[in-house]
Design an enzyme around this catalytic site. Structure first.
Site, PDB file in Angstrom:
ATOM      1  N   VAL A  51       3.910  -0.859   4.365  1.00 25.50           N
ATOM      2  CA  VAL A  51       2.527  -1.144   4.550  1.00 25.50           C
ATOM      3  C   VAL A  51       1.849  -2.199   3.547  1.00 25.50           C
ATOM      4  O   VAL A  51       1.820  -1.590   2.305  1.00 25.50           O
ATOM      5  CB  VAL A  51       1.585   0.057   4.851  1.00 25.50           C
ATOM      6  CG1 VAL A  51       0.324  -0.325   5.364  1.00 25.50           C
ATOM      7  CG2 VAL A  51       2.100   0.853   5.895  1.00 25.50           C
TER       8      VAL A  51
ATOM      9  N   LEU B 232       0.838  -1.236   0.099  1.00 26.57           N
ATOM     10  CA  LEU B 232      -0.178  -0.106  -0.062  1.00 26.57           C
ATOM     11  C   LEU B 232       0.690   1.254  -0.039  1.00 26.57           C
ATOM     12  O   LEU B 232       0.349   2.318  -0.513  1.00 26.57           O
ATOM     13  CB  LEU B 232      -0.976  -0.006   1.202  1.00 26.57           C
ATOM     14  CG  LEU B 232      -1.884  -1.085   1.317  1.00 26.57           C
ATOM     15  CD1 LEU B 232      -2.681  -0.954   2.599  1.00 26.57           C
ATOM     16  CD2 LEU B 232      -3.069  -1.006   0.120  1.00 26.57           C
TER      17      LEU B 232
ATOM     18  N   ASP C 100       3.931  13.311  15.479  1.00 29.17           N
ATOM     19  CA  ASP C 100       4.264  13.051  14.426  1.00 29.17           C
ATOM     20  C   ASP C 100       2.842  13.309  13.515  1.00 29.17           C
ATOM     21  O   ASP C 100       2.458  12.470  12.729  1.00 29.17           O
ATOM     22  CB  ASP C 100       4.848  11.659  14.031  1.00 29.17           C
ATOM     23  CG  ASP C 100       5.696  11.833  12.592  1.00 29.17           C
ATOM     24  OD1 ASP C 100       5.843  12.879  11.882  1.00 29.17           O
ATOM     25  OD2 ASP C 100       5.751  10.506  11.953  1.00 29.17           O
TER      26      ASP C 100
END
Length: 690
Positions: A370, A362, A481
């Site tokens: 991922v 992905l 983050d």
């Protein structure tokens, strides 16, 4: 790069623990987690969806059960096909140092994979590092078979000056473990060992036979397998897999001696029974002695068992405390169990992602890739696979697991589980179909699909997620983050905050913290954190402000082209605001929506990115600002990292300018205003505040 050769069909995929070894830079053979197979064509085929296939699946599903096993990693079963007593046979063998749960997991995965790799074959043989699976329409129990004999090797070579000494020591070692394995008995024929080679090298090796064959058959099978070394003569490692035996050697300890289950002791040699002339008195004396021995021995054994149990409990407790150290001050150690209960088996995730195939990738983050996957029950998942050299250590990994296991909110990505096996660290999340916000908002085509209502919904959703982290969860959590790529968008365009690997936990009364390790993404990092390591809830507020300005403008914060100039978003936004032309910041793709609402979001974004921490609003205050126009907005001060360059008064992202003034907010002594574009009335609809 590691490589392997086999005379059979191989599905190449590297075991992660060996991949790490490749990096060091000793290369090793790729006996892998992925199943390799040999499909026996001459034994015939069966028809898809036939009774044979149904019964084969039943047999394989029941094979790893306790009733079919001998307790030492060997399984044998058969299934009758019909009234003619025709049967299907299957055996499974796990490596001698495989734990019971790993053994069953390996065989369970193999029973799914082997029929897929050998479709419609009545006989097949599959193997990987932990187990071997065979099935056939003929009896295979107790039959020593040597073909096929796939082999593989480590591509590194032994130095020519060491070659003779290496091979001499290797032959001694292999002969030793061959004898030991063959003599292992009917429960397990497995042996391992190591020896010193030339130039201070240590050679490790193991050998194993199926325990259903005789000692001589096992020895003969291994001797024949050893002959294949000639095919990879001079290599530092290699091995051969046969249906009835296999062996392997290399220059690193690829097996675990501590997990080898001990075989039962042989029965004691009994003394001859007493003669019939033994008196009742002597029998009574012996009985009394036996009772005395029992009275003494039983409490000792019970005490030892108790001590061992207490020791195990203390060890587990210590491990749990270590897992939580530096993560949650004052938190109950027992609560880590909630995360442990979500642990997935690595093979399950490997199969779900098709062995982490490129087609299922992905995206790539700062700590790895991922992948999309599908579990056996059909549920779609997203798997974050941390790279070995990612820089995120066990602390960050356990931090994210512990955090996400306890956080439940509509605007946070839900953690389904995790896997921690060897060097593999995986996080398994719910699958969010629309990817991350940066793939939409910064794409010139896709962002046109985001009208203002959708963008506003995303802003509000992120706000709610941050309020939960900062105020409503059991502990105050600083994300550290927050950025567009860490905001995932579901099918209903609901934003979900993700990636908690850098998050910090505060006590209920704690308001700020310091760190010497700066992590995050420049452009979203608050100045006090980027320069001094100071972080607080206001650090996340700063990142949120940058996000809001990006969502309104459709531009990245670090740089975008404006005419012949390259601007950073905060400087451009501040100059537009200061000169009364904040509407020039609005994405030209926004052709509808509330003008005041958009301007108010720009105002809020600028309040969030102020350099002075005290001047930034809290997330609770931001919710009030978004939901109520009765709340007065203060005038923002200059943002951090402001770059003053010569940008003329005609700066715009695509619309014409005008002199119309709109008041967007004021405090008790000051007011701020922006100038609206000339054609704004026709493009942006005025609506009642939400």
């Amino acid at each position: 790069m590691c490589s392997r050769f086999s005379i059979t069909t191989i599905m190449p995929a590297m075991d992660s623990s060996r991949f790490l070894f490749c990096l060091f830079p000793i290369l090793f053979l790729m006996i892998n987690q992925a199943l390799a197979q040999n499909c026996i064509d001459e034994k015939g085929n069966y028809t898809t969806n036939s009774t044979y296939q149904t019964n084969l699946n039943r047999l394989l599903s029941s094979l790893p059960s306790n009733e079919n096993g001998n307790g030492y990693g060997f399984y044998n079963a058969s299934y009758r096909l019909n009234s003619s007593n025709e049967r299907i046979y299957a055996t499974g063998l796990c490596r001698g140092d495989a734990k019971a749960e790993d053994c069953r997991s390996c065989l369970n995965n193999s029973r799914y994979t082997l029929p897929q790799l050998c479709p419609n074959r009545k006989e097949a043989f599959g193997w990987n590092e932990k187990c071997i699976l065979r099935y056939s329409n003929r009896s295979i129990y107790g039959v020593m078979e040597t073909e096929p004999s796939p082999y593989y090797w480590n591509i590194n070579n032994i130095s020519s000056s060491d070659l003779d000494g290496f091979n001499q020591e290797l032959r001694k070692l292999l002969d030793s473990i061959r004898s030991e394995a063959a003599a292992g008995g009917s429960l397990r024929k497995f042996a391992f060992g190591n020896t010193s080679g030339p130039t201070f090298q240590t050679i490790f090796a193991l050998a194993q036979c199926t325990p259903d064959i005789s000692e001589q058959s096992c020895s003969d099978c291994l001797v024949g397998a050893f002959a294949y070394i000639s095919y990879f003569y001079g290599k530092v490692g290699g091995g051969v897999n046969r249906p009835s035996c296999y062996f392997r050697f290399d220059l690193y300890p690829f097996y675990d001696p501590t997990t080898v289950k001990q075989l039962p002791s042989p029965p004691p040699i009994h003394s001859p029974p007493p003669s019939t002339s033994t008196t009742n008195t002597s029998q009574g004396s012996k009985s009394s002695k036996s009772r005395t021995v029992i009275i003494i021995v039983v409490p000792i054994i019970a005490s030892l068992v108790l001590v061992m149990f207490v020791g195990i409990c203390l060890r587990v407790r210590k491990a749990k405390k270590k897992l939580q150290s530096n993560l949650i001050p004052g938190e109950d150690v027992g609560e880590i169990g909630s995360a442990e209960s979500l642990q997935f088996d690595f093979d399950t995730i490997r199969i779900a992602t098709d062995d982490f195939s490129e087609a299922n990738k992905l995206g790539q983050g700062g700590f790895g890739y991922v992948y999309k996957g599908r579990l056996f029950n059909g549920q779609e998942i997203a798997v974050k696979r941390l790279s070995v050299n990612s820089g995120q250590g066990d602390l960050e990994f356990k931090n994210e697991v512990l955090l996400m296991a306890k956080l439940q909110h509509r605007n946070l990505v839900r953690l389904l589980g995790f896997c921690l096996e060897g060097v593999e660290r995986l996080l398994i999340y719910e699958f969010v179909p629309n990817a991350s916000l940066d793939h939409i908002i910064f794409d010139p085509i896709k962002r046109a699909q985001l009208d203002w209502d959708r963008r506003y919904k995303i802003i509000v959703g992120i706000t709610r997620g941050l309020i939960y982290l900062h105020e409503d969860s059991r502990l105050r959590i600083i994300h550290r983050d927050l950025k567009a790529s860490n905001i995932l968008i579901d099918e209903e365009m609901t934003p979900k905050i993700s990636d908690f690997g850098m998050a910090k936990l505060f006590g209920v009364d704690q308001t700020q913290g310091n760190t010497s390790r700066i992590v995050g993404t420049y452009g979203y990092m608050a100045p006090e954190y980027a320069m001094h390591g100071h972080f607080s809830v206001k650090s996340d507020v700063y990142s949120f402000g940058v996000l809001v300005l990006e969502i309104v403008s459709g531009q990245k914060n670090n740089s975008f082209r404006h005419g012949e100039n390259v601007e950073d978003l905060l400087s451009f936004a501040w100059k537009c605001w200061r000169e009364g032309r904040a509407s020039n910041l609005i994405d030209p793709a926004l052709t509808n929506g509330s003008r005041n609402e958009i301007m108010r979001c720009i105002h809020i974004g600028l309040l969030c990115v102020q350099e002075n921490i005290a001047n930034r609003p809290t997330m609770n205050a931001i919710v009030l600002m978004l939901n109520s126009y009765s709340v007065t907005l203060p005038v923002p001060s200059q943002p951090a990292f402001f770059k003053d360059s010569n940008v003329g008064s005609d700066m715009s992202l695509g619309w014409k300018n005008s002199s119309e003034v709109i008041t967007t907010g004021s405090d008790r002594s000051k007011s701020s205003s922006v100038k609206a574009p000339e054609n704004e009335v026709s493009l942006i609809t005025e609506v009642y505040p939400r």
